[in-house]
Design a protein around this motif. Sequence first.
Motif, PDB file in Angstrom:
ATOM      1  N   GLY A 175      27.356  50.593  42.996  1.00 49.36           N
ATOM      2  CA  GLY A 175      25.759  50.540  43.360  1.00 49.36           C
ATOM      3  C   GLY A 175      24.726  50.204  43.777  1.00 49.36           C
ATOM      4  O   GLY A 175      23.932  50.224  44.871  1.00 49.36           O
ATOM      5  N   ILE A 176      25.436  48.944  44.069  1.00 48.13           N
ATOM      6  CA  ILE A 176      24.558  47.469  44.483  1.00 48.13           C
ATOM      7  C   ILE A 176      25.324  46.976  45.345  1.00 48.13           C
ATOM      8  O   ILE A 176      26.113  46.886  45.730  1.00 48.13           O
ATOM      9  CB  ILE A 176      24.327  46.517  42.906  1.00 48.13           C
ATOM     10  N   ASP A 177      24.044  46.867  46.296  1.00 48.74           N
ATOM     11  CA  ASP A 177      24.849  46.350  47.997  1.00 48.74           C
ATOM     12  C   ASP A 177      23.897  44.634  47.368  1.00 48.74           C
ATOM     13  O   ASP A 177      22.973  44.785  47.685  1.00 48.74           O
ATOM     14  CB  ASP A 177      23.641  46.659  49.583  1.00 48.74           C
TER      15      ASP A 177
ATOM     16  N   ALA B 243      36.835  46.970  33.214  1.00 52.58           N
ATOM     17  CA  ALA B 243      37.776  46.615  34.586  1.00 52.58           C
ATOM     18  C   ALA B 243      37.272  46.205  35.834  1.00 52.58           C
ATOM     19  O   ALA B 243      37.648  46.125  36.821  1.00 52.58           O
ATOM     20  CB  ALA B 243      38.873  47.599  34.401  1.00 52.58           C
ATOM     21  N   ASN B 244      35.713  46.509  35.541  1.00 54.56           N
ATOM     22  CA  ASN B 244      35.304  45.950  36.566  1.00 54.56           C
ATOM     23  C   ASN B 244      34.880  44.178  36.778  1.00 54.56           C
ATOM     24  O   ASN B 244      34.186  43.290  35.533  1.00 54.56           O
ATOM     25  CB  ASN B 244      34.015  46.684  36.540  1.00 54.56           C
ATOM     26  N   LEU B 245      34.978  43.258  37.579  1.00 48.59           N
ATOM     27  CA  LEU B 245      35.128  42.246  37.529  1.00 48.59           C
ATOM     28  C   LEU B 245      33.335  41.677  37.242  1.00 48.59           C
ATOM     29  O   LEU B 245      33.581  40.683  36.952  1.00 48.59           O
ATOM     30  CB  LEU B 245      35.403  41.658  39.725  1.00 48.59           C
ATOM     31  N   ALA B 246      32.521  42.651  37.835  1.00 47.04           N
ATOM     32  CA  ALA B 246      30.766  42.154  37.825  1.00 47.04           C
ATOM     33  C   ALA B 246      30.771  42.099  35.871  1.00 47.04           C
ATOM     34  O   ALA B 246      29.927  41.633  35.605  1.00 47.04           O
ATOM     35  CB  ALA B 246      30.850  43.368  38.598  1.00 47.04           C
ATOM     36  N   THR B 247      31.359  43.191  35.412  1.00 52.70           N
ATOM     37  CA  THR B 247      31.068  42.889  33.815  1.00 52.70           C
ATOM     38  C   THR B 247      32.559  42.545  33.318  1.00 52.70           C
ATOM     39  O   THR B 247      32.368  43.040  31.396  1.00 52.70           O
ATOM     40  CB  THR B 247      30.705  44.564  33.511  1.00 52.70           C
ATOM     41  N   ASN B 248      33.213  41.159  33.693  1.00 48.36           N
ATOM     42  CA  ASN B 248      34.000  40.920  32.561  1.00 48.36           C
ATOM     43  C   ASN B 248      33.329  40.710  31.098  1.00 48.36           C
ATOM     44  O   ASN B 248      34.642  40.281  30.487  1.00 48.36           O
ATOM     45  CB  ASN B 248      34.987  39.928  32.937  1.00 48.36           C
TER      46      ASN B 248
ATOM     47  N   VAL C 276      20.770  48.151  37.211  1.00 50.43           N
ATOM     48  CA  VAL C 276      22.528  48.637  37.898  1.00 50.43           C
ATOM     49  C   VAL C 276      21.222  49.872  37.601  1.00 50.43           C
ATOM     50  O   VAL C 276      20.764  50.385  36.186  1.00 50.43           O
ATOM     51  CB  VAL C 276      23.537  48.893  37.392  1.00 50.43           C
ATOM     52  N   GLU C 277      21.212  51.100  37.994  1.00 52.22           N
ATOM     53  CA  GLU C 277      20.814  52.690  37.917  1.00 52.22           C
ATOM     54  C   GLU C 277      21.252  53.048  36.593  1.00 52.22           C
ATOM     55  O   GLU C 277      22.578  53.359  36.262  1.00 52.22           O
ATOM     56  CB  GLU C 277      21.176  53.129  39.268  1.00 52.22           C
TER      57      GLU C 277
ATOM     58  N   PRO D 161      21.041  44.442  32.496  1.00 52.47           N
ATOM     59  CA  PRO D 161      21.573  43.995  34.349  1.00 52.47           C
ATOM     60  C   PRO D 161      22.680  43.397  34.227  1.00 52.47           C
ATOM     61  O   PRO D 161      23.241  42.987  33.593  1.00 52.47           O
ATOM     62  CB  PRO D 161      19.786  42.840  34.524  1.00 52.47           C
ATOM     63  N   VAL D 162      23.340  43.120  35.774  1.00 51.47           N
ATOM     64  CA  VAL D 162      24.165  42.252  36.107  1.00 51.47           C
ATOM     65  C   VAL D 162      23.986  40.803  36.668  1.00 51.47           C
ATOM     66  O   VAL D 162      23.285  41.243  37.532  1.00 51.47           O
ATOM     67  CB  VAL D 162      25.215  42.736  37.257  1.00 51.47           C
TER      68      VAL D 162
END
Length: 312
Positions: free
Chosen positions: A227-229, A251-256, A295-296, A301-302
């Motif tokens: 949900g982040i642009d 499984a998300n590249l943003a949270t590996n 992140v909502e 955070p990321v």
Amino acid sequence: MKKFLLLSLFLGLTAVSFAEDVTGTVNTAVLNLRLQPGLRSPVVGKVKKDAKLVITGKKGSWLEVAAPEEVKIYVSRAYISKGKTITDLTMRISMSDKAASFGKIAKGTPVKILSEHAYGWARILAPESLRVYTAAMYVEFDKAAVRKVAAEKAEAEKKAAAEKAEAEKKAAAEKAESEKKAAAEKAEAEKKAAAKKAAEKKAEVKKVVAPAFSAKDPRIAAFKALGIDVFKAPYTQVTVTGVLIPVSTSANLATNYAIGTTNVPIVGFVSAAEDGMLKPFVDKEVQISGRQFKVENWKSPVIWLDEIDRAK
């Protein structure tokens, strides 16, 4: 004068050990043999003039001699069977249980009975090891024999001194060799430690700078799934220090990956353009810089990684 010189020569020797026993000749009419060196010690036998005595040592002005046949030794006949003692048997100077003792004969020792007497006593031949004492002044010695003993003693002392010197020399050489070996081992260990340190320094993970922000970055889609642009969402430029931890369940590249501290297990999730940028830093304390997005409904955070390095 001759007697005095021979006696002086013998008494000058340090007793009691002789390489070879010396024979002395009695020079008085009758010479007492005693249980111990001293005029108060009981007389255990007498020898006549010209009798030969085997001298085994000396104690002051007294000679230690192998007990001759004239020494009277009594034991209980009941404890001798077939020419051997059947128990440890006490030797006494007369036929009485209260008489002074020469010592004991071990069980099973062969003995020769010279005569048997009333009340169960027997006189036996003196054992070879039995020693008695007599005054040195009444015994003459063969000059050559005494000198031989003195020479043997001097030779033994010389040999002992040479062996001691050789042993000390050997010990010193071994100590020097041991110290040399220890020094070489220490130098080798220090060399290896220095080489290891150099290798570790050479292999030390270097700072990684992420590529410039690009619309082709694969993380854009990963962040969008959260949900982040990344082109429009607000962010904070941050620098965070902690331990980089792989997140195997993601499984998300943003949270590996995540970065955490002792107090806060997950300070934030970390995302890099290429997985290989973060792997060398896993489980190490690092310092990262990047854009932090919220992140909502997430507590953590990321972080869009710009730079990563080992913590200083």
